[in-house]
Every structure is written in structure tokens, then in C-alpha cells.
Design a protein around this motif. Sequence first.
Motif, PDB file in Angstrom:
ATOM      1  N   SER A  89       0.838  -1.202   0.000  1.00  0.00           N
ATOM      2  CA  SER A  89       0.000   0.000   0.000  1.00  0.00           C
ATOM      3  C   SER A  89       0.874   1.253   0.000  1.00  0.00           C
ATOM      4  O   SER A  89       2.044   1.212   0.383  1.00  0.00           O
ATOM      5  N   GLU A 102       2.277   1.901   3.426  1.00  0.00           N
ATOM      6  CA  GLU A 102       3.456   1.102   3.772  1.00  0.00           C
ATOM      7  C   GLU A 102       4.692   1.590   3.029  1.00  0.00           C
ATOM      8  O   GLU A 102       5.785   1.622   3.583  1.00  0.00           O
ATOM      9  N   SER A 122      -8.710   6.091  -5.285  1.00  0.00           N
ATOM     10  CA  SER A 122      -8.588   4.713  -5.753  1.00  0.00           C
ATOM     11  C   SER A 122      -7.384   4.608  -6.689  1.00  0.00           C
ATOM     12  O   SER A 122      -6.820   5.618  -7.119  1.00  0.00           O
ATOM     13  N   GLU A 123      -7.041   3.382  -7.019  1.00  0.00           N
ATOM     14  CA  GLU A 123      -5.955   3.162  -7.963  1.00  0.00           C
ATOM     15  C   GLU A 123      -6.310   3.736  -9.334  1.00  0.00           C
ATOM     16  O   GLU A 123      -5.454   4.291 -10.024  1.00  0.00           O
TER      17      GLU A 123
END
Length: 107
Positions: free
Chosen positions: A32, A35, A64-65
Motif C-alpha cells: 500500500s 506502507e 482509488s488506484e
Amino acid sequence: MSVEIRGFEELADELDRLQDRTEAVDGETAVSFAELFPEDFMQTHTEFESIRQFFEASPWTVESEADFDRIPGEQFDAYVDEHTGFNSWEAMLSAAAREWIGRELAA
């Protein structure tokens, strides 16, 4: 004459652990943004406290992606260049990935 090597078992155990960690981060791994870009990375390399603030301050809505994928590359590179210590998103991403791998191997 003989030489006694102390700590050899501990060294072998540590090398085994490092090999296991290396295998765990080898190949494709889903990570993510939180992270990959922890607060200490963002505070060191950007004007922002977190990756969330970095995107919230941008002219794009990134929830969102798919939202992220729609950001024009040249404009995003200019944003990164203006607000971070990197001249492009690729440079920022590469630095974050190197640090993430280092953290994973040390874990």
C-alpha cells in the motif's frame, strides 16, 4: 593447533533469516502507499506529514488506484518536483521502494 569460532551458529541463523526475508520480498509484492511511504519518509523527503496529505494537497482527487492512474504523468512529475526532494514520481517511488525493501529485510 585449533581455532574456536564463537557465534558461528548465531551467524548462520541470521543468514538463514536474511535469506528467508529476501525470498519474501523477491518478485511482485502488493504494498500500500501507506506502507511504501511511511510518515518518516514523507517528513524527510517532502513538505507533507503523510502520503495522504501529499495527495490531498494535490490538484487531483485520489481515492482509488483508478484515480491515481488518471493523473497526467508530466503534471504529476511537476507536482513531485515542486513539493518533494525528487524531480519525478519515478525517482520518489524508487527511493521509497529501496527504503521499504531495507525495512523488510531488517524485520
